[in-house]
Design a protein around this motif. Structure first.
Motif, PDB file in Angstrom:
ATOM      1  N   PRO A  73      20.708  40.616  38.415  1.00 35.23           N
ATOM      2  CA  PRO A  73      20.503  39.368  37.366  1.00 35.23           C
ATOM      3  C   PRO A  73      20.856  38.244  38.008  1.00 35.23           C
ATOM      4  CG  PRO A  73      21.437  41.117  36.325  1.00 35.23           C
ATOM      5  CD  PRO A  73      21.737  41.403  37.671  1.00 35.23           C
ATOM      6  N   ALA A  74      21.776  38.073  39.074  1.00 33.62           N
ATOM      7  CA  ALA A  74      22.342  36.725  39.736  1.00 33.62           C
ATOM      8  C   ALA A  74      21.173  36.169  40.513  1.00 33.62           C
ATOM      9  CB  ALA A  74      23.624  37.060  40.308  1.00 33.62           C
ATOM     10  N   ILE A  75      20.399  37.115  41.155  1.00 31.85           N
ATOM     11  CA  ILE A  75      19.408  36.680  42.184  1.00 31.85           C
ATOM     12  C   ILE A  75      18.042  36.292  41.054  1.00 31.85           C
ATOM     13  CG2 ILE A  75      17.636  37.555  43.810  1.00 31.85           C
ATOM     14  CD1 ILE A  75      20.690  37.058  44.641  1.00 31.85           C
ATOM     15  N   VAL A  76      17.817  37.244  39.967  1.00 36.25           N
ATOM     16  CA  VAL A  76      16.749  36.705  39.014  1.00 36.25           C
ATOM     17  C   VAL A  76      17.050  35.066  38.580  1.00 36.25           C
ATOM     18  CG1 VAL A  76      15.670  37.088  36.953  1.00 36.25           C
ATOM     19  CG2 VAL A  76      16.261  38.923  38.618  1.00 36.25           C
ATOM     20  N   ASP A  77      18.217  35.034  38.261  1.00 36.53           N
ATOM     21  CA  ASP A  77      18.619  33.665  37.650  1.00 36.53           C
ATOM     22  C   ASP A  77      18.412  32.586  38.827  1.00 36.53           C
ATOM     23  OD1 ASP A  77      19.065  34.644  35.167  1.00 36.53           O
ATOM     24  OD2 ASP A  77      21.252  34.722  35.662  1.00 36.53           O
ATOM     25  N   LEU A  78      18.762  32.907  40.142  1.00 33.88           N
ATOM     26  CA  LEU A  78      18.584  32.059  41.262  1.00 33.88           C
ATOM     27  C   LEU A  78      17.121  31.746  41.456  1.00 33.88           C
ATOM     28  CD1 LEU A  78      20.004  30.661  43.665  1.00 33.88           C
ATOM     29  CD2 LEU A  78      20.019  32.726  45.050  1.00 33.88           C
ATOM     30  N   GLY A  79      16.530  32.679  41.384  1.00 35.00           N
ATOM     31  CA  GLY A  79      14.960  32.781  41.538  1.00 35.00           C
ATOM     32  C   GLY A  79      14.323  31.700  40.461  1.00 35.00           C
ATOM     33  N   ARG A  80      14.793  31.839  39.203  1.00 31.18           N
ATOM     34  CA  ARG A  80      14.546  30.665  38.231  1.00 31.18           C
ATOM     35  C   ARG A  80      14.670  29.463  38.719  1.00 31.18           C
ATOM     36  NH1 ARG A  80      16.332  34.605  34.180  1.00 31.18           N
ATOM     37  NH2 ARG A  80      14.558  35.638  33.024  1.00 31.18           N
ATOM     38  N   TRP A  81      15.857  29.237  38.970  1.00 31.46           N
ATOM     39  CA  TRP A  81      16.415  27.730  39.644  1.00 31.46           C
ATOM     40  C   TRP A  81      15.397  27.494  40.731  1.00 31.46           C
ATOM     41  CZ3 TRP A  81      18.001  26.192  44.198  1.00 31.46           C
ATOM     42  CH2 TRP A  81      18.676  24.728  44.305  1.00 31.46           C
ATOM     43  N   ALA A  82      15.089  28.191  41.679  1.00 29.09           N
ATOM     44  CA  ALA A  82      14.512  27.988  42.979  1.00 29.09           C
ATOM     45  C   ALA A  82      13.051  27.539  42.604  1.00 29.09           C
ATOM     46  CB  ALA A  82      14.392  28.846  43.897  1.00 29.09           C
ATOM     47  N   ALA A  83      12.452  28.451  41.710  1.00 32.34           N
ATOM     48  CA  ALA A  83      10.967  28.096  41.135  1.00 32.34           C
ATOM     49  C   ALA A  83      10.886  26.523  40.488  1.00 32.34           C
ATOM     50  CB  ALA A  83      10.682  29.040  39.994  1.00 32.34           C
ATOM     51  N   TRP A  84      11.987  26.446  39.730  1.00 36.19           N
ATOM     52  CA  TRP A  84      12.195  25.154  39.134  1.00 36.19           C
ATOM     53  C   TRP A  84      12.316  24.140  39.959  1.00 36.19           C
ATOM     54  CZ3 TRP A  84      16.674  21.998  39.563  1.00 36.19           C
ATOM     55  CH2 TRP A  84      16.583  20.955  39.025  1.00 36.19           C
ATOM     56  N   ARG A  85      13.336  24.198  41.201  1.00 34.71           N
ATOM     57  CA  ARG A  85      13.702  23.366  41.990  1.00 34.71           C
ATOM     58  C   ARG A  85      12.568  22.961  42.878  1.00 34.71           C
ATOM     59  NH1 ARG A  85      14.292  20.552  46.133  1.00 34.71           N
ATOM     60  NH2 ARG A  85      16.278  20.112  46.979  1.00 34.71           N
ATOM     61  N   TYR A  86      11.484  23.871  43.128  1.00 36.97           N
ATOM     62  CA  TYR A  86      10.364  23.950  44.093  1.00 36.97           C
ATOM     63  C   TYR A  86       9.156  23.892  43.600  1.00 36.97           C
ATOM     64  CZ  TYR A  86      13.837  24.144  47.917  1.00 36.97           C
ATOM     65  OH  TYR A  86      14.881  23.873  48.509  1.00 36.97           O
ATOM     66  N   SER A  87       9.117  23.544  42.159  1.00 37.86           N
ATOM     67  CA  SER A  87       8.059  23.558  41.449  1.00 37.86           C
ATOM     68  C   SER A  87       6.733  24.739  41.912  1.00 37.86           C
ATOM     69  CB  SER A  87       7.143  21.970  41.763  1.00 37.86           C
ATOM     70  OG  SER A  87       6.170  22.073  40.849  1.00 37.86           O
ATOM     71  N   GLY A  88       7.457  25.911  41.580  1.00 36.22           N
ATOM     72  CA  GLY A  88       6.596  27.084  41.805  1.00 36.22           C
ATOM     73  C   GLY A  88       6.459  28.084  40.928  1.00 36.22           C
ATOM     74  N   ARG A  89       6.058  29.319  41.292  1.00 32.30           N
ATOM     75  CA  ARG A  89       6.067  30.601  40.316  1.00 32.30           C
ATOM     76  C   ARG A  89       7.210  31.133  40.641  1.00 32.30           C
ATOM     77  NH1 ARG A  89       0.980  30.876  37.629  1.00 32.30           N
ATOM     78  NH2 ARG A  89      -0.395  29.529  38.407  1.00 32.30           N
ATOM     79  N   LEU A  90       7.803  32.000  39.980  1.00 32.20           N
ATOM     80  CA  LEU A  90       8.906  33.000  40.040  1.00 32.20           C
ATOM     81  C   LEU A  90       8.543  34.178  40.648  1.00 32.20           C
ATOM     82  CD1 LEU A  90      11.909  33.823  39.439  1.00 32.20           C
ATOM     83  CD2 LEU A  90      11.069  34.596  37.316  1.00 32.20           C
TER      84      LEU A  90
END
Length: 609
Positions: A73-90
């Motif tokens: 779950p922690a990596i899934v949350d980090l992926g959501r943050w990265a998708a927002w930070r870099y304006s991309g898809r999860l």
């Protein structure tokens, strides 16, 4: 139990609710890879959340089966943050975080154990570095780890692996595992091998994904390893954090060093960035730890500058001083090759008419024509247009058919010139430049692009034939990237301790990049670059994104209507540069414009601007 599933289907970036049947209850958790029915076909997907309130009056389909364990779950949350930070898809981030093979259960966790007493092999792997210097590196590493986020500036030829071992031993009393990132796959394999020979349990990513998730091992890998599962994280180390290879080329263009810092912050553990020439982006908001001047100077190779302004422009070719240095290096150390670097492929990248000196350009688009191959005896060379992808004979618009004069040679022509100049065998490193078994050719002099620095394990001399091509590149990070090339060359020749040498041919001998390398002080470039970036409002003072593609116009129009705080600069080629006060403001602005249409590329933090 109801869960949200993100399908592993290209083009779909929304989640769907599914019911977990009783036989799968307790095994399906957030991050798991499951199989579901979507629009009449069975597809894989990731469980990204549990639904506490079921959708009203909807008959949910059940999850068909549990396929494999997936990112925690922690990596899934980090992926959501990265998708927002870099304006991309999860989805691309979850693909990078998932195991390469199906994992139904984890192996047993190992108990932490330090390197056995009496192990004679030093992780640095360089006998020329004595114990005093290794102790200094270890002390600097411990000092850097005392802060939540630090940059350790190690000279290029210093044993980086000794810093890794010092970090592992410094945190050995804590509960958890260390995550170490390397700039390339080859470096990660070497690091894992030496750690294992030193007595440590290692999980090389992505093959040992399950072992990393179970715990008790040092997790090692390249860029995507930042998303690997670690049972209990206690430190994150990024080697050669300045390397361009840490940025994903596909959208979203996330950077491993940024994700490493965010992951460490969320876990409350230190993040250590190791670099020979830290960039302004790496230094922003972080503590800098350095070695003594003697230790830093010993890790940089001596640099000799050849001032091209003193050369006779009518003589052509290269100065005799260059031939003298190459012959001396080959005679002194015949076991180590001489590397000549020129970042221009082909035979000629710019040609002029042999009679009137006019540049030869494409009749359709006006782009300068290039020559890729040597012409046959008695035939006019065939020239190519890099934009139109067309081939035309060498014909001048004013003079007609002509024998072109090479203004800007490529590596293929340089190979012939160096062979004639030195009288030595010169081999080109390219598509056909590999030796038996895919290794380097058995030649005393090797010429190629900067890729030759990555392929050669060691060299007696590195020659940059036209370093102005790097210093004057039309990129705001050109200075940092040029210094990184000099640092890599110093590492290949072994620094001052192996009596290696780097030769730079330039018309800008007073450039701050060359001054930083000459004095073994990368801070000189930082001092010169920081006010320039602030004046021009370039990162890290601001944040940039490059929008291109078929739907760029429409997306930028929506962006300007949704957020007035960003600045938009356009170009005739359909590329738009977006500038915002910071990375968070840029991410919010791009998110406010909604999803881009297919064919639109959003590159956050572009390196080629």
């Amino acid at each position: 139990m109801i869960v949200e599933v993100l399908p592993d289907v290209s083009g779909i970036d929304r989640t769907f609710a599914y019911d977990v049947p009783e036989e799968l209850a307790g095994t399906v958790k957030v991050g798991c890879i499951v199989r579901v029915v979507l629009h009449g076909r069975r597809v894989r997907g990731w469980v990204v959340a549990e639904v506490t309130v079921p959708p009203p009056e909807i008959d949910l389909r059940p999850v068909s089966e549990l396929v494999s364990l997936g990112p925690p779950p922690a990596i899934v949350d980090l992926g959501r943050w990265a998708a927002w930070r870099y304006s991309g898809r999860l989805r691309p981030l979850l693909v990078a975080a998932s195991p390469p093979r199906l994992v139904r259960a984890l192996p047993p966790a190992l108990s932490r154990r330090a390197r056995p007493r009496g192990t004679t092999e030093r992780l640095g792997g360089d006998a020329t570095w004595n114990g005093t210097l290794e102790r200094e590196i270890a002390a600097a590493t411990v000092q850097a780890l005392s802060s939540s986020s630090s940059v350790l500036r190690l000279p290029p030829a210093a044993p980086r692996l000794a810093a890794v071992e010092a970090a592992v031993e410094a945190t050995d009393g804590r509960d958890g595992d260390v995550l170490v990132l390397a700039a390339s796959r080859a470096d990660a394999v070497t690091l894992a091998d030496r750690l294992e020979r030193a007595g440590h349990a290692v999980a090389l990513q992505p093959e040992a994904w399950a072992e990393a998730a179970s715990g008790g091992r040092i997790v090692v890998g390249a860029r995507s390893a930042v998303l690997s599962p670690v049972a209990r994280l206690r430190a994150v180390i990024v080697l050669d954090a300045h390397a361009d290879s840490y940025q994903e080329e596909r959208v979203p263009t996330w950077e491993a060093a940024v994700l490493a810092g965010e992951r460490a912050r969320r876990a409350g553990v230190p993040c250590l960035l190791v670099s020979a020439c830290p960039t302004l982006d790496l230094l922003a908001g972080r503590r800098l730890v350095t070695l003594s001047r003697d230790a830093e100077r010993s890790g940089w190779a001596p640099i000799e500058l050849i001032d091209a302004r003193d050369e006779d422009p009518h003589a052509g070719g290269y100065p005799t001083r260059l031939a003298t240095l190459i012959r001396a290096a080959v005679g002194t150390e015949p076991d180590r090759p001489v590397l000549a670097v020129l970042n221009r492929k082909g035979r000629a990248r710019l040609l002029a008419c042999g009679r009137c000196r006019s540049l030869l350009r494409c009749d359709d688009c006006g782009t300068a024509l290039v020559q890729l191959e040597r012409p046959a005896q008695g035939e006019l060379p065939l020239l190519h247009c890099p934009r139109c992808a067309s081939s035309v004979p060498a014909v001048c618009a004013s003079c007609g058919p002509t024998r072109p004069r090479i203004v800007r040679p490529g590596v293929a022509r340089v190979r012939d010139d160096l062979a004639a100049l030195t009288g030595l065998e010169v081999a080109e490193i390219g598509r056909t430049g590999a030796g038996p078994g895919g290794g380097l050719p058995d030649a005393p002099v090797l010429v190629g692009t900067e890729a030759v620095l990555h392929r050669a394990a060691s060299a007696s001399l590195v020659v940059f034939l036209d370093f102005d091509h790097e210093l004057l590149a039309p990129r705001y990070r050109a200075g940092e990237q040029a210094l990184a090339l000099l640092a890599l060359a110093s590492r290949v020749v072994g620094g001052r301790r192996r009596q290696g040498r780097v030769v730079v041919r330039t018309r800008l001998p007073d450039h701050e990049v060359l001054a930083a390398a000459l004095h073994a002080d990368p801070g000189r470039l930082v001092t010169a670059e920081e006010p320039r970036r602030a004046l021009l409002r370039l990162p890290p003072t601001t944040a940039l994104a490059l929008v291109s593609g078929d739907g760029a116009d429409e997306f930028v129009t929506r962006l300007e209507c949704a957020d007035r705080t960003v600045e938009v600069g356009g170009s005739a080629a359909g590329h738009f540069l977006i500038r915002a006060p910071g990375s968070d403001a840029l991410a919010d602005a791009l998110a406010s414009a909604g999803q881009p249409t297919p064919g639109t590329r959003i590159e956050v933090g572009p390196r080629q601007v």
